[in-house]
Motif scaffolding. Sequence first.
Motif, mmCIF file in Angstrom:
data_model
loop_
_atom_site.group_PDB
_atom_site.id
_atom_site.type_symbol
_atom_site.label_atom_id
_atom_site.label_comp_id
_atom_site.label_asym_id
_atom_site.label_seq_id
_atom_site.Cartn_x
_atom_site.Cartn_y
_atom_site.Cartn_z
ATOM 1 N N LEU A 1 0.842 -1.188 0.000
ATOM 2 C CA LEU A 1 0.000 0.000 0.000
ATOM 3 C C LEU A 1 0.880 1.240 0.000
ATOM 4 C CD1 LEU A 1 -2.739 1.384 0.244
ATOM 5 C CD2 LEU A 1 -2.541 1.197 2.717
ATOM 6 N N ASP A 2 0.803 2.021 -1.064
ATOM 7 C CA ASP A 2 1.559 3.258 -1.127
ATOM 8 C C ASP A 2 0.921 4.292 -0.201
ATOM 9 O OD1 ASP A 2 2.323 5.999 -2.229
ATOM 10 O OD2 ASP A 2 3.579 4.671 -3.435
ATOM 11 N N PRO A 3 1.710 5.032 0.559
ATOM 12 C CA PRO A 3 1.127 6.032 1.458
ATOM 13 C C PRO A 3 0.252 7.055 0.734
ATOM 14 C CG PRO A 3 3.452 5.698 1.949
ATOM 15 C CD PRO A 3 3.177 4.956 0.685
ATOM 16 N N ASN A 4 0.537 7.329 -0.537
ATOM 17 C CA ASN A 4 -0.257 8.297 -1.290
ATOM 18 C C ASN A 4 -1.453 7.618 -1.959
ATOM 19 O OD1 ASN A 4 1.345 10.953 -1.258
ATOM 20 N ND2 ASN A 4 2.904 9.422 -1.757
ATOM 21 N N HIS A 5 -2.222 6.871 -1.160
ATOM 22 C CA HIS A 5 -3.289 6.084 -1.766
ATOM 23 C C HIS A 5 -4.444 6.940 -2.260
ATOM 24 C CE1 HIS A 5 -3.704 6.063 2.665
ATOM 25 N NE2 HIS A 5 -4.975 6.291 2.433
ATOM 26 N N ASP A 6 -4.499 8.213 -1.922
ATOM 27 C CA ASP A 6 -5.517 9.083 -2.500
ATOM 28 C C ASP A 6 -5.346 9.215 -4.015
ATOM 29 O OD1 ASP A 6 -6.803 9.541 -0.193
ATOM 30 O OD2 ASP A 6 -6.267 11.659 0.011
ATOM 31 N N ASP A 7 -4.152 8.985 -4.501
ATOM 32 C CA ASP A 7 -3.856 9.194 -5.910
ATOM 33 C C ASP A 7 -4.018 7.933 -6.752
ATOM 34 O OD1 ASP A 7 -3.167 11.889 -5.553
ATOM 35 O OD2 ASP A 7 -1.196 11.310 -4.817
ATOM 36 N N TYR A 8 -4.649 6.916 -6.194
ATOM 37 C CA TYR A 8 -4.757 5.653 -6.900
ATOM 38 C C TYR A 8 -6.216 5.280 -7.120
ATOM 39 C CZ TYR A 8 0.192 4.704 -6.410
ATOM 40 O OH TYR A 8 1.543 4.760 -6.507
ATOM 41 N N TYR A 9 -6.473 4.578 -8.196
ATOM 42 C CA TYR A 9 -7.803 4.017 -8.406
ATOM 43 C C TYR A 9 -7.634 2.620 -8.978
ATOM 44 C CZ TYR A 9 -7.109 5.433 -13.309
ATOM 45 O OH TYR A 9 -6.623 5.611 -14.568
ATOM 46 N N PRO A 10 -8.564 1.734 -8.712
ATOM 47 C CA PRO A 10 -8.386 0.340 -9.124
ATOM 48 C C PRO A 10 -8.857 0.065 -10.546
ATOM 49 C CG PRO A 10 -10.281 0.548 -7.690
ATOM 50 C CD PRO A 10 -9.680 1.912 -7.797
ATOM 51 N N PHE A 11 -8.244 -0.919 -11.147
ATOM 52 C CA PHE A 11 -8.557 -1.331 -12.506
ATOM 53 C C PHE A 11 -10.000 -1.825 -12.622
ATOM 54 C CE2 PHE A 11 -8.581 -3.797 -16.315
ATOM 55 C CZ PHE A 11 -7.567 -3.300 -17.115
ATOM 56 N N VAL A 12 -10.572 -2.273 -11.510
ATOM 57 C CA VAL A 12 -11.909 -2.865 -11.557
ATOM 58 C C VAL A 12 -12.938 -1.888 -12.112
ATOM 59 C CG1 VAL A 12 -12.595 -2.211 -9.219
ATOM 60 C CG2 VAL A 12 -13.518 -4.306 -10.233
ATOM 61 N N TYR A 13 -12.647 -0.578 -12.082
ATOM 62 C CA TYR A 13 -13.563 0.387 -12.669
ATOM 63 C C TYR A 13 -13.790 0.135 -14.156
ATOM 64 C CZ TYR A 13 -13.048 3.270 -8.506
ATOM 65 O OH TYR A 13 -13.054 3.735 -7.225
ATOM 66 N N HIS A 14 -12.823 -0.441 -14.813
ATOM 67 C CA HIS A 14 -12.909 -0.634 -16.259
ATOM 68 C C HIS A 14 -13.639 -1.913 -16.641
ATOM 69 C CE1 HIS A 14 -10.138 2.709 -17.127
ATOM 70 N NE2 HIS A 14 -9.526 2.333 -16.023
ATOM 71 N N VAL A 15 -13.872 -2.802 -15.696
ATOM 72 C CA VAL A 15 -14.540 -4.078 -15.991
ATOM 73 C C VAL A 15 -15.605 -4.350 -14.926
ATOM 74 C CG1 VAL A 15 -12.734 -5.186 -17.344
ATOM 75 C CG2 VAL A 15 -12.554 -5.196 -14.868
ATOM 76 N N PRO A 16 -16.665 -3.562 -14.885
ATOM 77 C CA PRO A 16 -17.628 -3.662 -13.783
ATOM 78 C C PRO A 16 -18.730 -4.697 -13.957
ATOM 79 C CG PRO A 16 -18.204 -1.825 -15.191
ATOM 80 C CD PRO A 16 -16.964 -2.433 -15.777
#
Length: 527
Positions: free
Chosen positions: A286-301
């Motif tokens: 887990l990167d400390p800057n997790h506000d700047d991340y989004y998961p790939f699952v958004y693309h395959v819902p």
Amino acid sequence: MEDRLSSLPDDLLHSILRDLPLKHAARTSALSRRWVPQWIRALADSPVLDFTDRDFARGQPADRAAATVGRCLRLHAEHGAPLDAFRVALVSPQGPGYGAFGRDVIGWIAAAVARSAREVEVDLTPSQEGADHGSAAFLELPGDLFRSRSSLERLALGRLSLRAVPLPAAGLAGLRSLSLSHTDVTDEALRGVLATCRALESLSLRCCSLLTEVSVASERLQALELLGCRAVRDLRVAAPALESFAMYGYVILSAADWCESVAVDFAAAPALRDVYLSHMDGCDYLDPNHDDYYPFVYHVPHPRVLTLCSVGLLVPRFSLDSDDDRFDHLPYAHVNGGEATYIDMPNLQELQLLLGSLEEEGDQDPRYPERVYYFFHCTSLPVLERLFIRLSSNPANGSSSATASTTDEDEDDDDDDRDIRFGHDIVLGQLTFIKVVNFRGTWRERRLVGFLLKRAPILEQLVLVTPEGGGGAPGYEHVEGIQEWVSALQKASREARTSVCRPSEDDSPNHVHTRFFHEEYCCMRQG
């Protein structure tokens, strides 16, 4: 001692040998002379030559194993039997013997193609002294190998180079399945291969370190795997017939200004039914800057079956009123103060979560309870029926605190949700089956189980499977204690059956995805 087997009729001996692995069939020559023509006959009658059993070459030099493969191919050809499939997996030698070995391998592939084999699989594992995965580890295929039309429908190459093969190649035009593992294929070469293979239905790219921009456009592609290709920074998929997608890599894509972004363009795939998404660095990073991340699952819902690692459960939190436009292109509803559902998964029936440490979670930013709870809070799962949770098998890597006792923690079971506060009730209204693997009984693991039991009103069965024996695995007395604890838990379903067992005792259903790429050493090592 009487040799009763050798006295059996030839046809019966032949049927026995035909079902044996080639290695064991050949060893029957030591029993008596009568067995020699029998295993040769069985070999000659078989349309499949399979040398992928790793025990086949164990304990013998590479040149001897290669000689055995060559001899079997010659015997098979001499008897005139049709060859449908040729498969081989060997450790390639280093030093003076490499040249002869390489010529042998090229000769096998050429012979199989010339004899109209529909399937060719060749995987060469470098020996330890050559295991740097550098260019020297790739055996280059000759340019004329696939020049003419062939019967090939499936081609799987491991540590072989296609660089000298001119594209388009007529011999690859009929491929329905292509697998490239640890090869030096480039973006341009991949585009050329895909332009050639118009009939391709399955594509697997594994640990191909030179790939940076993967673009897959196919009307017929049904299965796509992108595994351990660390350098990929651009993924574009247009495959309307796609049914299965697996990605083991950087499934968390950064939009931070200080980090190189990963671009994804995943076109609509209405037939997509199962998806596997796991992060390259394991399940607990887990990167400390997790506000700047989004998961790939958004693309395959919209899949019916999904495997997702704990890193992929991260959710960005920002306001619709924000001037931050970095996430404007994402195909999901914006989160506004944590009150809106960020993703709707209307078709998901079977979910598997690969979780790293549960122990690291709650002491970080108080806005973020454990991400697994947040996932259930912010994800609509109206038809979810089966839930599988796989905790880390390594106690040093996940759920690592000492196994909880059955005394102090039990007094607070009714208050297990005390730091899990959401704006609405979570109800998993169709959930009938839950299975948690590598359950050690730590407090956070127990809280997770209690959380789920209170939210599954028609649950039929809960199965807790303890780790394999060894460090961190509960003893028999503790297994009994876990059973008593879970039996006494508050449950939304009066019909729910609960059981605690060891792996060898588990006969309950498993998730569709039983292969876990983060546990496979070769991709972790590929640089």
